[in-house]
Design a protein around this motif. Structure first.
Motif, PDB file in Angstrom:
ATOM      1  N   LYS A  21       0.169   1.778   9.178  1.00 16.50           N
ATOM      2  CA  LYS A  21       0.161   1.006   7.938  1.00 16.50           C
ATOM      3  C   LYS A  21       0.428   1.943   6.767  1.00 16.50           C
ATOM      4  O   LYS A  21      -0.227   2.990   6.653  1.00 16.50           O
ATOM      5  CB  LYS A  21      -1.189   0.320   7.733  1.00 16.50           C
ATOM      6  N   ASN A  23       2.166   1.945   2.429  1.00 15.16           N
ATOM      7  CA  ASN A  23       2.867   1.344   1.292  1.00 15.16           C
ATOM      8  C   ASN A  23       3.727   2.411   0.638  1.00 15.16           C
ATOM      9  O   ASN A  23       3.342   3.588   0.584  1.00 15.16           O
ATOM     10  CB  ASN A  23       1.880   0.787   0.275  1.00 15.16           C
ATOM     11  N   ASP A  57       5.613  -6.752   7.317  1.00 18.68           N
ATOM     12  CA  ASP A  57       5.056  -6.387   6.028  1.00 18.68           C
ATOM     13  C   ASP A  57       3.557  -6.689   6.036  1.00 18.68           C
ATOM     14  O   ASP A  57       3.006  -7.087   7.068  1.00 18.68           O
ATOM     15  CB  ASP A  57       5.774  -7.090   4.877  1.00 18.68           C
ATOM     16  N   SER A  58       2.884  -6.493   4.912  1.00 12.35           N
ATOM     17  CA  SER A  58       1.431  -6.660   4.882  1.00 12.35           C
ATOM     18  C   SER A  58       0.991  -8.100   5.122  1.00 12.35           C
ATOM     19  O   SER A  58      -0.177  -8.351   5.419  1.00 12.35           O
ATOM     20  CB  SER A  58       0.881  -6.162   3.542  1.00 12.35           C
ATOM     21  N   THR A  79       8.554  -6.109  -0.047  1.00 12.31           N
ATOM     22  CA  THR A  79       7.191  -5.980  -0.590  1.00 12.31           C
ATOM     23  C   THR A  79       6.739  -4.523  -0.648  1.00 12.31           C
ATOM     24  O   THR A  79       5.630  -4.245  -1.125  1.00 12.31           O
ATOM     25  CB  THR A  79       6.185  -6.775   0.257  1.00 12.31           C
ATOM     26  N   TYR A  80       7.580  -3.635  -0.159  1.00 11.52           N
ATOM     27  CA  TYR A  80       7.280  -2.197  -0.130  1.00 11.52           C
ATOM     28  C   TYR A  80       6.067  -1.869   0.752  1.00 11.52           C
ATOM     29  O   TYR A  80       5.509  -0.779   0.669  1.00 11.52           O
ATOM     30  CB  TYR A  80       7.020  -1.628  -1.528  1.00 11.52           C
ATOM     31  N   SER A  81       5.670  -2.801   1.587  1.00 13.81           N
ATOM     32  CA  SER A  81       4.550  -2.581   2.502  1.00 13.81           C
ATOM     33  C   SER A  81       5.067  -2.668   3.937  1.00 13.81           C
ATOM     34  O   SER A  81       5.977  -3.461   4.247  1.00 13.81           O
ATOM     35  CB  SER A  81       3.445  -3.618   2.280  1.00 13.81           C
ATOM     36  N   TYR A  82       4.479  -1.858   4.811  1.00 12.04           N
ATOM     37  CA  TYR A  82       4.995  -1.753   6.170  1.00 12.04           C
ATOM     38  C   TYR A  82       3.852  -1.664   7.174  1.00 12.04           C
ATOM     39  O   TYR A  82       2.862  -0.949   6.964  1.00 12.04           O
ATOM     40  CB  TYR A  82       5.857  -0.499   6.329  1.00 12.04           C
TER      41      TYR A  82
END
Length: 566
Positions: A21, A23, A57-58, A79-82
């Motif tokens: 996880k 960001n 994504d998140s 969302t720039y989250s992974y």
């Protein structure tokens, strides 16, 4: 911060589940898996053990991704989250592997952790989904079952041994704590002796190098049921695999335990911190070619045994036997006439851990240790015992590691010259970049310490008289310019000698005074007979070190400076 979670679907499952996880400030993320691991100068291509790559994504929305080369994945997220998920297959236990089953986890993060090459200096957390009664042996900071690393380099240089049945021994030197963690089915007969001997050689290493930067150091031992011998150095720990477990309390096994542990501990300074410039920093993507393996591994091999005698853990008789093992490995290798140490070091990435073609190369461990011995004895004699190779290693530590620099071949030689006060270009030309034989130099130096280097004929008569080495009945090696080279071929299967069925361990075929022998071999499914005539030449000879019968006070004083013998 990047967070990993490690788990298994089932306790006995050989697959390790890994979830990442993170960001970022970008809608594209590129992740890599290392192609090699430090301590093994060979590509591992660890991506071949990875399956089931997925990205979300998140909000757990599937993300688009593609593989861009053999060890890289590119993922997109608006969302720039992974959240990344994949599995790593584990099947073997060696010094640098990762292995999981229902009894323990053995984690070398370098071969299973994907990383963001553009953000390797951020904090990393590793959450371990393990049973509540399991212990965690690791050099990283621990919070419950979570491991914390300041950066990726620290993470992948801090392996973990995790399980419910770990045997833990401990000793302290000043304010430094040393931990011995054992896993395996065996019983230790004398724990106090192990602690005493480990403490003695560890203390001598710390006193020699004069600086130690870790509050805790961990020896992580896997004691296997089968024969094994492998160790890998790390930032503040080492992974060591030995076997068979049933022989743990034997003299031979214990000597191997001490020898490999002393070797790996000295790597704490030499290669982990005093590092070749080509590996400063490590590039995990490709080969890190370097020519100074004789320093990284040769000097360490020399010191690993030397510290055991200098600390009083082992005696002179043992040390002479260990030197004789090195001599045998070196002098029975005709590759010493063909390839230099520098060339052999560079080619580690080509075939360094394979036998390779006959007589091609030398071992950086073996010849590297022997030329370290030569340099050490030279410095001791030149300085009248005031200096030694110890001073070279301390100077490398202060001039290169402490200044956050790697050293070159020229830097090493310059440092040795500074200590010795003498030009060493001929030493380098002869023994590092050249192939000049070392026996005359060794014999001359050892004589100053009350030892002789004497030739030892090969005990195997087939090797000695004909220049042939076999495995069972197959010819594995033939000495250059031998009579066998003219008539036999590697791979030939020996059927008989002088009509006597061949047995590798039998010498019934040998008749004293008989100059000629008929050897029957199978080649290309055809039986061939060749006649081999014994000549006045012996092959695959070695040398042994022997103490002179009368040793002078001068020689004894030199021995004391070298071996710390009273």
């Amino acid at each position: 911060m990047i967070e990993y979670r490690l788990s298994q679907n089932h306790p006995q499952d050989p697959f390790l589940n890994i979830e990442i996880k993170l960001n970022t400030n970008s809608d594209k993320l590129k992740l890599k898996l290392s192609n090699w691991r430090p301590g093994r100068y060979q590509l591992g291509n660890f991506s071949k053990y990875l399956r089931g790559f997925k990205a979300y994504d998140s909000n757990h929305k599937p993300l688009s991704f593609k593989k861009t080369d053999k060890n890289s994945w590119e993922i997109e997220s608006d969302t720039y989250s992974y959240i990344i998920q994949y599995q790593i297959y584990t099947s073997i236990i060696d010094g640098g592997s990762t292995f999981v089953d229902e009894e323990h986890w053995y984690l070398n993060f370098i071969n299973c952790m994907l990383y963001d090459a553009d953000n390797m200096n951020q904090q990393y957390k590793v959450l371990l989904d393990i049973p509540s009664d399991w212990q965690i042996a690791c050099g990283l900071q621990k919070e419950g079952t979570t491991l914390i690393a300041d950066n990726f380099y620290q993470l992948v240089d801090s392996p973990a041994l995790v399980g419910a049945r770990l045997k833990h021994l401990k000793y302290s030197i000043d304010n430094y704590n040393f931990h011995l963690w054992f896993r395996g089915d065996f019983k230790i007969d004398d724990e106090s002796k192990i602690i005493k001997d480990f403490k003695n050689f560890s203390q001598h290493q710390l006193e020699t190098m004069q600086e130690f930067e870790s509050k805790d150091y961990h020896f992580l031992f896997q004691i296997l049921p089968e024969k094994a011998y492998h160790g890998v150095e790390h930032l503040n720990s080492t992974c060591i695999v030995l076997g068979p477990a049933k022989e743990f309390n034997s003299d031979e096994f214990y000597s191997n335990l001490l020898g490999i542990s002393s070797h790996e501990l000295f790597h704490y300074w030499n290669i982990i911190r005093i590092r070749p410039q080509e590996m400063h920093p490590y590039d995990f993507d490709k080969e890190n070619y370097f020519t100074t393996g004789y320093v990284a591994e040769g000097v360490t091999t020399y010191y690993g045994d030397l510290f055991l005698i200098r600390s009083g853990v082992k005696d002179l008789d043992w040390y002479q036997k260990e030197l004789n093992k090195l001599f045998k490995r070196h002098f029975e290798n005709y590759g010493r006439f063909n390839y230099s140490l520098a060339e052999s070091s560079y080619d580690l990435w080509l075939d360094g851990y394979e036998a390779g073609i006959p007589h091609r190369k030398v071992s950086i461990y073996v010849k590297g240790a022997l030329i370290a011995l030569i340099l050490d004895l030279r410095i001791i004699l030149k300085s009248k015992g005031e200096k030694s190779l110890d001073d070279v290693m301390r100077l490398l530590w202060n001039n290169y590691y402490k200044n956050d620099q790697g050293y070159s071949a020229e830097d090493y030689l310059k440092t040795a010259e500074e200590v010795m006060g003498e030009d060493l270009s001929q030493y380098s030309y002869d023994y590092i970049t050249g192939t000049k034989p070392i026996e005359d130099e060794l014999n001359s130096l050892l004589s100053e310490f009350g030892f002789d280097l004497t030739i030892k004929k090969n005990e195997n008569l087939l090797s000695r008289y004909f220049g042939i080495k076999t495995n069972e009945d197959k010819i594995l090696n033939i000495a250059p310019k031998s009579i066998a080279e003219k008539k036999l071929r590697i791979g030939d299967q020996i059927i008989s000698i002088n009509g006597i069925k061949f047995d590798e361990t039998s010498e019934l075929w040998f008749e004293s005074g008989n100059p000629e022998y008929v050897v029957q071999v199978l080649r290309n499914q055809k039986i061939k007979e060749v006649s081999l005539k014994i000549e006045d030449v012996n092959y695959f000879n070695s040398y042994v070190i022997e103490s002179q019968k009368e040793v002078s006070d001068y020689q004894l004083e030199n021995r004391k400076k070298w071996l710390n013998l009273g």
